[in-house]
Design an enzyme around this catalytic site. Structure first.
Site, PDB file in Angstrom:
ATOM      1  CE  LYS A 150      -4.331  -1.695   1.923  1.00 58.81           C
ATOM      2  NZ  LYS A 150      -5.180  -1.741   3.104  1.00 58.81           N
ATOM      3  CE  LYS A 210      -6.205  -9.319  -0.583  1.00 62.17           C
ATOM      4  NZ  LYS A 210      -6.418  -8.911   0.746  1.00 62.17           N
ATOM      5  CE  LYS A 221     -13.597  -5.111   2.281  1.00 64.27           C
ATOM      6  NZ  LYS A 221     -13.500  -4.504   3.579  1.00 64.27           N
TER       7      LYS A 221
HETATM    8  P1  TYM Z   1     -10.646  -6.725   5.444  1.00 60.39           P
HETATM    9  O1  TYM Z   1     -11.695  -5.717   5.742  1.00 60.39           O
HETATM   10  O2  TYM Z   1      -9.710  -6.478   4.321  1.00 60.39           O
HETATM   11  O3  TYM Z   1     -11.301  -8.129   5.151  1.00 60.39           O
HETATM   12  C1  TYM Z   1     -12.260  -8.703   6.016  1.00 60.39           C
HETATM   13  C2  TYM Z   1     -12.060 -10.201   6.123  1.00 60.39           C
HETATM   14  O4  TYM Z   1     -12.164 -10.806   4.849  1.00 60.39           O
HETATM   15  C3  TYM Z   1     -11.029 -11.654   4.594  1.00 60.39           C
HETATM   16  N1  TYM Z   1     -10.747 -11.613   3.150  1.00 60.39           N
HETATM   17  C4  TYM Z   1     -10.711 -12.708   2.376  1.00 60.39           C
HETATM   18  N2  TYM Z   1     -10.893 -14.011   2.650  1.00 60.39           N
HETATM   19  C5  TYM Z   1     -10.796 -14.886   1.608  1.00 60.39           C
HETATM   20  N3  TYM Z   1     -10.529 -14.503   0.330  1.00 60.39           N
HETATM   21  C6  TYM Z   1     -10.339 -13.200   0.015  1.00 60.39           C
HETATM   22  N4  TYM Z   1     -10.098 -12.828  -1.243  1.00 60.39           N
HETATM   23  C7  TYM Z   1     -10.428 -12.230   1.066  1.00 60.39           C
HETATM   24  N5  TYM Z   1     -10.289 -10.878   1.103  1.00 60.39           N
HETATM   25  C8  TYM Z   1     -10.495 -10.519   2.395  1.00 60.39           C
HETATM   26  C9  TYM Z   1      -9.918 -10.992   5.410  1.00 60.39           C
HETATM   27  O5  TYM Z   1      -8.876 -11.910   5.657  1.00 60.39           O
HETATM   28  C10 TYM Z   1     -10.654 -10.586   6.648  1.00 60.39           C
HETATM   29  O6  TYM Z   1     -10.775 -11.681   7.530  1.00 60.39           O
HETATM   30  N6  TYM Z   1      -7.047  -6.099   8.832  1.00 60.39           N
HETATM   31  C11 TYM Z   1      -8.367  -6.646   8.634  1.00 60.39           C
HETATM   32  C12 TYM Z   1      -9.404  -6.027   9.560  1.00 60.39           C
HETATM   33  C13 TYM Z   1      -9.095  -6.125  11.028  1.00 60.39           C
HETATM   34  C14 TYM Z   1      -9.160  -7.290  11.819  1.00 60.39           C
HETATM   35  C15 TYM Z   1      -8.841  -6.852  13.137  1.00 60.39           C
HETATM   36  C16 TYM Z   1      -9.421  -8.630  11.548  1.00 60.39           C
HETATM   37  C17 TYM Z   1      -8.772  -5.081  11.840  1.00 60.39           C
HETATM   38  N7  TYM Z   1      -8.620  -5.525  13.111  1.00 60.39           N
HETATM   39  C18 TYM Z   1      -8.792  -7.757  14.196  1.00 60.39           C
HETATM   40  C19 TYM Z   1      -9.378  -9.533  12.611  1.00 60.39           C
HETATM   41  C20 TYM Z   1      -9.067  -9.085  13.909  1.00 60.39           C
HETATM   42  C21 TYM Z   1      -8.792  -6.349   7.211  1.00 60.39           C
HETATM   43  O7  TYM Z   1      -8.298  -5.478   6.581  1.00 60.39           O
HETATM   44  O8  TYM Z   1      -9.833  -7.072   6.786  1.00 60.39           O
END
Ligand code: TYM
Length: 326
Positions: free
Chosen positions: A111, A192, A195
Protein backbone atom coordinates in the site's frame (compact mmCIF):
# COMPACT_ATOMS: atom_id res chain seq x y z
CA UNK A 1 -16.15 -20.88 26.23
CA UNK A 2 -13.44 -19.41 24.06
CA UNK A 3 -13.28 -15.73 23.19
CA UNK A 4 -13.47 -14.93 19.47
CA UNK A 5 -12.72 -11.55 17.88
CA UNK A 6 -12.68 -10.40 14.28
CA UNK A 7 -13.18 -7.26 12.26
CA UNK A 8 -13.93 -5.97 8.79
CA UNK A 9 -13.03 -2.57 7.34
CA UNK A 10 -15.97 -0.40 6.26
CA UNK A 11 -14.53 0.27 2.83
CA UNK A 12 -17.19 -0.49 0.25
CA UNK A 13 -19.51 -3.39 -0.10
CA UNK A 14 -18.25 -6.82 1.00
CA UNK A 15 -17.41 -9.42 -1.64
CA UNK A 16 -17.78 -13.19 -1.55
CA UNK A 17 -14.10 -13.49 -0.50
CA UNK A 18 -14.85 -11.60 2.73
CA UNK A 19 -17.98 -13.67 3.18
CA UNK A 20 -16.53 -17.13 2.54
CA UNK A 21 -13.16 -16.43 4.18
CA UNK A 22 -14.36 -14.64 7.32
CA UNK A 23 -18.10 -14.04 7.82
CA UNK A 24 -19.09 -17.67 7.38
CA UNK A 25 -16.79 -18.44 10.30
CA UNK A 26 -18.33 -15.63 12.40
CA UNK A 27 -21.72 -17.30 12.16
CA UNK A 28 -20.40 -20.79 12.82
CA UNK A 29 -18.33 -19.80 15.85
CA UNK A 30 -21.03 -17.84 17.65
CA UNK A 31 -22.84 -21.08 18.59
CA UNK A 32 -20.22 -22.26 21.09
CA UNK A 33 -18.03 -19.25 21.82
CA UNK A 34 -18.12 -15.76 23.21
CA UNK A 35 -17.78 -13.67 20.05
CA UNK A 36 -17.09 -10.01 19.33
CA UNK A 37 -17.43 -8.75 15.76
CA UNK A 38 -16.21 -5.27 15.03
CA UNK A 39 -16.49 -2.77 12.19
CA UNK A 40 -12.96 -1.37 12.17
CA UNK A 41 -13.51 2.22 11.07
CA UNK A 42 -10.19 3.46 12.53
CA UNK A 43 -8.35 1.06 10.24
CA UNK A 44 -10.19 2.35 7.21
CA UNK A 45 -8.91 5.94 7.68
CA UNK A 46 -5.32 4.77 7.12
CA UNK A 47 -6.26 5.61 3.53
CA UNK A 48 -8.26 8.71 2.72
CA UNK A 49 -12.04 8.34 3.09
CA UNK A 50 -14.95 10.60 2.29
CA UNK A 51 -16.48 11.19 5.78
CA UNK A 52 -20.11 11.06 4.60
CA UNK A 53 -19.52 7.84 2.67
CA UNK A 54 -17.57 6.27 5.54
CA UNK A 55 -20.52 6.86 7.88
CA UNK A 56 -22.81 5.02 5.47
CA UNK A 57 -20.34 2.18 4.96
CA UNK A 58 -20.10 1.56 8.70
CA UNK A 59 -23.85 0.91 8.80
CA UNK A 60 -23.70 -1.09 5.55
CA UNK A 61 -21.17 -3.49 7.04
CA UNK A 62 -23.01 -3.74 10.36
CA UNK A 63 -26.17 -4.63 8.42
CA UNK A 64 -24.30 -7.23 6.40
CA UNK A 65 -22.99 -8.83 9.60
CA UNK A 66 -26.57 -9.28 10.78
CA UNK A 67 -27.83 -10.24 7.31
CA UNK A 68 -25.38 -13.15 6.97
CA UNK A 69 -26.53 -14.48 10.33
CA UNK A 70 -24.46 -12.86 13.07
CA UNK A 71 -26.96 -12.86 15.93
CA UNK A 72 -26.70 -9.94 18.37
CA UNK A 73 -28.22 -12.15 21.06
CA UNK A 74 -25.19 -14.42 20.80
CA UNK A 75 -22.43 -12.05 19.61
CA UNK A 76 -21.32 -8.53 20.43
CA UNK A 77 -21.43 -6.32 17.33
CA UNK A 78 -19.87 -2.86 17.59
CA UNK A 79 -17.92 -0.10 15.87
CA UNK A 80 -14.23 0.15 16.76
CA UNK A 81 -14.01 3.94 17.25
CA UNK A 82 -16.85 3.85 19.80
CA UNK A 83 -14.57 2.03 22.26
CA UNK A 84 -11.67 4.39 22.99
CA UNK A 85 -9.54 1.63 24.50
CA UNK A 86 -8.60 0.37 21.00
CA UNK A 87 -6.56 3.53 20.38
CA UNK A 88 -5.18 3.58 23.93
CA UNK A 89 -3.92 0.02 23.79
CA UNK A 90 -2.55 0.59 20.29
CA UNK A 91 -0.27 3.28 21.72
CA UNK A 92 1.05 0.96 24.43
CA UNK A 93 1.69 -1.72 21.79
CA UNK A 94 3.38 0.77 19.46
CA UNK A 95 5.87 1.49 22.22
CA UNK A 96 6.68 -2.23 22.21
CA UNK A 97 6.79 -2.93 18.49
CA UNK A 98 9.82 -2.47 16.27
CA UNK A 99 10.03 -0.34 13.14
CA UNK A 100 11.90 -3.25 11.52
CA UNK A 101 9.08 -5.77 11.98
CA UNK A 102 6.45 -3.27 10.81
CA UNK A 103 8.51 -2.45 7.70
CA UNK A 104 8.37 -6.13 6.75
CA UNK A 105 4.56 -6.28 6.67
CA UNK A 106 3.58 -7.12 3.10
CA UNK A 107 0.34 -5.11 3.19
CA UNK A 108 2.27 -2.00 4.23
CA UNK A 109 4.81 -2.55 1.46
CA UNK A 110 2.05 -2.99 -1.12
CA UNK A 111 0.00 0.00 0.00
CA UNK A 112 2.82 2.46 0.72
CA UNK A 113 4.77 1.68 -2.46
CA UNK A 114 7.92 2.99 -0.73
CA UNK A 115 6.46 6.48 -0.68
CA UNK A 116 7.90 8.94 1.87
CA UNK A 117 4.43 10.39 2.28
CA UNK A 118 2.69 7.13 3.24
CA UNK A 119 0.69 7.91 6.41
CA UNK A 120 2.22 6.79 9.72
CA UNK A 121 -1.18 5.22 10.48
CA UNK A 122 -0.70 2.86 7.55
CA UNK A 123 2.65 1.81 9.01
CA UNK A 124 1.07 1.21 12.45
CA UNK A 125 -2.05 -0.47 11.02
CA UNK A 126 -1.04 -3.99 12.22
CA UNK A 127 -0.41 -2.67 15.75
CA UNK A 128 -3.95 -1.29 15.95
CA UNK A 129 -5.16 -4.67 14.74
CA UNK A 130 -3.13 -6.35 17.51
CA UNK A 131 -4.77 -3.97 20.00
CA UNK A 132 -8.24 -4.96 18.73
CA UNK A 133 -7.45 -8.61 19.35
CA UNK A 134 -5.52 -8.39 22.63
CA UNK A 135 -8.01 -5.99 24.21
CA UNK A 136 -10.57 -8.80 24.55
CA UNK A 137 -8.34 -11.67 25.72
CA UNK A 138 -9.08 -13.29 22.38
CA UNK A 139 -8.35 -16.99 21.85
CA UNK A 140 -9.45 -17.32 18.22
CA UNK A 141 -9.35 -14.88 15.29
CA UNK A 142 -11.37 -16.08 12.27
CA UNK A 143 -9.93 -14.44 9.15
CA UNK A 144 -8.79 -15.04 5.58
CA UNK A 145 -5.22 -16.02 4.72
CA UNK A 146 -4.17 -12.46 3.91
CA UNK A 147 -4.25 -11.64 7.65
CA UNK A 148 -1.78 -14.38 8.64
CA UNK A 149 1.20 -12.05 8.98
CA UNK A 150 -0.81 -9.61 11.13
CA UNK A 151 -1.87 -12.43 13.48
CA UNK A 152 1.75 -13.53 13.79
CA UNK A 153 2.74 -10.00 14.80
CA UNK A 154 -0.10 -9.93 17.35
CA UNK A 155 1.19 -13.16 18.87
CA UNK A 156 4.78 -11.83 18.92
CA UNK A 157 3.67 -8.64 20.70
CA UNK A 158 1.62 -10.55 23.28
CA UNK A 159 4.50 -12.93 24.04
CA UNK A 160 7.04 -10.08 24.15
CA UNK A 161 4.99 -8.06 26.64
CA UNK A 162 4.09 -11.11 28.76
CA UNK A 163 7.80 -11.91 29.03
CA UNK A 164 8.77 -8.33 29.91
CA UNK A 165 5.92 -7.24 32.18
CA UNK A 166 4.39 -10.50 33.41
CA UNK A 167 1.26 -12.29 32.17
CA UNK A 168 -0.80 -9.53 30.52
CA UNK A 169 -2.29 -10.87 27.30
CA UNK A 170 -3.82 -14.09 25.97
CA UNK A 171 -1.82 -15.28 22.93
CA UNK A 172 -4.41 -15.73 20.14
CA UNK A 173 -4.59 -18.16 17.22
CA UNK A 174 -5.77 -17.36 13.71
CA UNK A 175 -8.51 -19.57 12.25
CA UNK A 176 -8.55 -20.12 8.51
CA UNK A 177 -10.95 -22.19 6.42
CA UNK A 178 -9.53 -24.73 3.98
CA UNK A 179 -11.38 -23.98 0.75
CA UNK A 180 -12.14 -20.31 1.20
CA UNK A 181 -9.24 -18.76 3.12
CA UNK A 182 -8.16 -17.13 -0.13
CA UNK A 183 -10.81 -16.55 -2.78
CA UNK A 184 -9.14 -15.29 -5.93
CA UNK A 185 -10.08 -12.60 -8.41
CA UNK A 186 -12.45 -13.84 -11.14
CA UNK A 187 -10.62 -12.16 -14.00
CA UNK A 188 -7.10 -12.73 -12.67
CA UNK A 189 -7.06 -15.88 -10.54
CA UNK A 190 -3.43 -15.36 -9.56
CA UNK A 191 -4.33 -12.41 -7.30
CA UNK A 192 -6.83 -12.40 -4.42
CA UNK A 193 -10.35 -11.03 -4.75
CA UNK A 194 -10.18 -7.55 -3.25
CA UNK A 195 -12.45 -4.60 -2.49
CA UNK A 196 -9.95 -2.17 -3.93
CA UNK A 197 -9.22 -3.86 -7.29
CA UNK A 198 -10.13 -1.55 -10.14
CA UNK A 199 -11.82 -4.17 -12.26
CA UNK A 200 -15.46 -4.71 -11.27
CA UNK A 201 -15.34 -8.05 -13.09
CA UNK A 202 -12.83 -9.31 -10.53
CA UNK A 203 -15.33 -9.75 -7.72
CA UNK A 204 -18.89 -10.57 -6.75
CA UNK A 205 -20.28 -8.33 -4.04
CA UNK A 206 -22.80 -9.64 -1.54
CA UNK A 207 -25.41 -7.19 -2.78
CA UNK A 208 -24.92 -7.79 -6.50
CA UNK A 209 -27.98 -8.42 -8.65
CA UNK A 210 -28.33 -11.85 -10.33
CA UNK A 211 -27.52 -10.37 -13.76
CA UNK A 212 -24.18 -9.03 -12.54
CA UNK A 213 -23.33 -12.29 -10.78
CA UNK A 214 -24.10 -14.16 -13.99
CA UNK A 215 -21.92 -11.85 -16.06
CA UNK A 216 -18.97 -12.08 -13.64
CA UNK A 217 -19.04 -15.87 -13.41
CA UNK A 218 -19.72 -16.60 -17.10
CA UNK A 219 -16.83 -14.32 -18.10
CA UNK A 220 -14.44 -15.52 -15.40
CA UNK A 221 -10.99 -16.61 -16.51
CA UNK A 222 -10.46 -20.36 -16.85
CA UNK A 223 -8.09 -22.20 -19.23
CA UNK A 224 -8.18 -24.04 -22.54
CA UNK A 225 -8.06 -27.59 -21.15
CA UNK A 226 -11.82 -27.92 -20.72
CA UNK A 227 -11.91 -30.31 -17.75
CA UNK A 228 -13.22 -29.46 -14.30
CA UNK A 229 -10.33 -30.45 -12.09
CA UNK A 230 -8.81 -28.94 -8.95
CA UNK A 231 -5.18 -27.98 -9.66
CA UNK A 232 -4.25 -24.56 -8.28
CA UNK A 233 -0.90 -24.39 -10.02
CA UNK A 234 -2.01 -25.25 -13.56
CA UNK A 235 -5.70 -24.36 -13.37
CA UNK A 236 -6.01 -21.44 -10.92
CA UNK A 237 -9.26 -20.11 -12.42
CA UNK A 238 -11.15 -23.42 -12.37
CA UNK A 239 -9.75 -24.25 -8.91
CA UNK A 240 -11.02 -20.93 -7.58
CA UNK A 241 -14.48 -21.55 -9.05
CA UNK A 242 -14.45 -25.03 -7.49
CA UNK A 243 -13.66 -23.48 -4.10
CA UNK A 244 -16.52 -21.02 -4.48
CA UNK A 245 -18.87 -23.80 -5.62
CA UNK A 246 -17.84 -26.01 -2.69
CA UNK A 247 -18.18 -23.23 -0.10
CA UNK A 248 -21.64 -22.18 -1.25
CA UNK A 249 -23.03 -25.69 -1.82
CA UNK A 250 -21.37 -27.53 1.05
CA UNK A 251 -20.26 -30.26 -1.41
CA UNK A 252 -16.67 -31.54 -1.36
CA UNK A 253 -14.35 -30.69 -4.26
CA UNK A 254 -14.05 -34.35 -5.37
CA UNK A 255 -17.81 -34.75 -5.43
CA UNK A 256 -18.12 -31.68 -7.67
CA UNK A 257 -15.33 -32.91 -9.97
CA UNK A 258 -17.15 -36.24 -10.35
CA UNK A 259 -20.48 -34.49 -10.99
CA UNK A 260 -19.01 -32.52 -13.92
CA UNK A 261 -16.83 -35.23 -15.43
CA UNK A 262 -17.08 -35.02 -19.21
CA UNK A 263 -18.98 -31.73 -19.09
CA UNK A 264 -17.62 -28.38 -20.23
CA UNK A 265 -17.04 -25.12 -18.38
CA UNK A 266 -20.32 -23.66 -19.66
CA UNK A 267 -22.53 -26.13 -17.75
CA UNK A 268 -20.37 -25.84 -14.63
CA UNK A 269 -20.43 -22.03 -14.66
CA UNK A 270 -24.18 -21.92 -15.28
CA UNK A 271 -24.84 -24.08 -12.22
CA UNK A 272 -22.41 -22.00 -10.18
CA UNK A 273 -24.37 -18.85 -11.09
CA UNK A 274 -27.54 -20.47 -9.69
CA UNK A 275 -25.79 -21.61 -6.53
CA UNK A 276 -24.28 -18.18 -5.80
CA UNK A 277 -27.53 -16.32 -6.60
CA UNK A 278 -29.45 -18.71 -4.32
CA UNK A 279 -26.85 -18.34 -1.58
CA UNK A 280 -26.88 -14.55 -1.67
CA UNK A 281 -30.59 -13.89 -2.13
CA UNK A 282 -31.66 -14.49 1.54
CA UNK A 283 -28.72 -12.32 2.69
CA UNK A 284 -29.85 -9.51 0.38
CA UNK A 285 -33.43 -9.80 1.58
CA UNK A 286 -32.42 -9.59 5.26
CA UNK A 287 -30.04 -6.72 4.47
CA UNK A 288 -32.89 -4.67 3.02
CA UNK A 289 -34.95 -5.25 6.19
CA UNK A 290 -32.14 -4.35 8.57
CA UNK A 291 -30.24 -1.48 6.92
CA UNK A 292 -32.67 1.34 7.76
CA UNK A 293 -34.23 -0.19 10.88
CA UNK A 294 -34.01 1.25 14.40
CA UNK A 295 -32.84 -2.14 15.57
CA UNK A 296 -29.47 -1.66 13.86
CA UNK A 297 -28.44 1.36 15.93
CA UNK A 298 -29.70 -0.30 19.12
CA UNK A 299 -27.56 -3.35 18.41
CA UNK A 300 -24.48 -1.20 17.84
CA UNK A 301 -25.04 0.93 20.96
CA UNK A 302 -25.52 -2.14 23.10
CA UNK A 303 -22.45 -3.70 21.50
CA UNK A 304 -20.34 -0.70 22.46
CA UNK A 305 -21.43 -0.97 26.10
CA UNK A 306 -20.68 -4.68 26.31
CA UNK A 307 -17.32 -4.34 24.53
CA UNK A 308 -16.33 -1.42 26.74
CA UNK A 309 -16.97 -3.45 29.88
CA UNK A 310 -14.47 -6.10 28.76
CA UNK A 311 -11.96 -3.61 27.34
CA UNK A 312 -11.82 -1.52 30.53
CA UNK A 313 -10.79 -4.60 32.53
CA UNK A 314 -7.91 -5.25 30.15
CA UNK A 315 -6.81 -1.61 30.21
CA UNK A 316 -6.80 -1.68 34.01
CA UNK A 317 -4.47 -4.68 33.89
CA UNK A 318 -2.27 -3.06 31.25
CA UNK A 319 -1.97 0.17 33.26
CA UNK A 320 -0.98 -1.80 36.36
CA UNK A 321 1.64 -3.85 34.51
CA UNK A 322 3.16 -0.78 32.83
CA UNK A 323 2.95 1.53 35.88
CA UNK A 324 0.70 4.02 34.08
CA UNK A 325 -1.54 6.56 35.82
CA UNK A 326 -1.85 7.41 39.51
P1 TYM B 1 -10.65 -6.72 5.44
O1 TYM B 1 -11.70 -5.72 5.74
O2 TYM B 1 -9.71 -6.48 4.32
O3 TYM B 1 -11.30 -8.13 5.15
C1 TYM B 1 -12.26 -8.70 6.02
C2 TYM B 1 -12.06 -10.20 6.12
O4 TYM B 1 -12.16 -10.81 4.85
C3 TYM B 1 -11.03 -11.65 4.59
N1 TYM B 1 -10.75 -11.61 3.15
C4 TYM B 1 -10.71 -12.71 2.38
N2 TYM B 1 -10.89 -14.01 2.65
C5 TYM B 1 -10.80 -14.89 1.61
N3 TYM B 1 -10.53 -14.50 0.33
C6 TYM B 1 -10.34 -13.20 0.02
N4 TYM B 1 -10.10 -12.83 -1.24
C7 TYM B 1 -10.43 -12.23 1.07
N5 TYM B 1 -10.29 -10.88 1.10
C8 TYM B 1 -10.50 -10.52 2.39
C9 TYM B 1 -9.92 -10.99 5.41
O5 TYM B 1 -8.88 -11.91 5.66
C10 TYM B 1 -10.65 -10.59 6.65
O6 TYM B 1 -10.78 -11.68 7.53
N6 TYM B 1 -7.05 -6.10 8.83
C11 TYM B 1 -8.37 -6.65 8.63
C12 TYM B 1 -9.40 -6.03 9.56
C13 TYM B 1 -9.10 -6.13 11.03
C14 TYM B 1 -9.16 -7.29 11.82
C15 TYM B 1 -8.84 -6.85 13.14
C16 TYM B 1 -9.42 -8.63 11.55
C17 TYM B 1 -8.77 -5.08 11.84
N7 TYM B 1 -8.62 -5.52 13.11
C18 TYM B 1 -8.79 -7.76 14.20
C19 TYM B 1 -9.38 -9.53 12.61
C20 TYM B 1 -9.07 -9.08 13.91
C21 TYM B 1 -8.79 -6.35 7.21
O7 TYM B 1 -8.30 -5.48 6.58
O8 TYM B 1 -9.83 -7.07 6.79
Amino acid sequence: MKRVFSGVQPTGNLHIGNYLGALVQFVELQEDNHCLYCIVDLHSITVEQDPAILKEHILDIASLYLAVGVDPKKSIVFVQSTVAAHSELAWVLMCNSYTGELSRMTQFKQKSKDSESAPTGLFCYPVLMAADILLYDTDIVPVGNDQKQHIELTRDLAIRINNKYGETFVVPDGRFLKESARIMSLDDPTSKMSKSAESEASRISLLDEPARIKKAIMRSTTDSEGSIRFDVENKPGVSNLLNIYSSFSGKGIEEIEAQYEGLGYGAFKKDLVDIVVEGLSPIQERYRDIRYSNELLDVLREGTEKAEAIASQTMKRVSERFGLGI
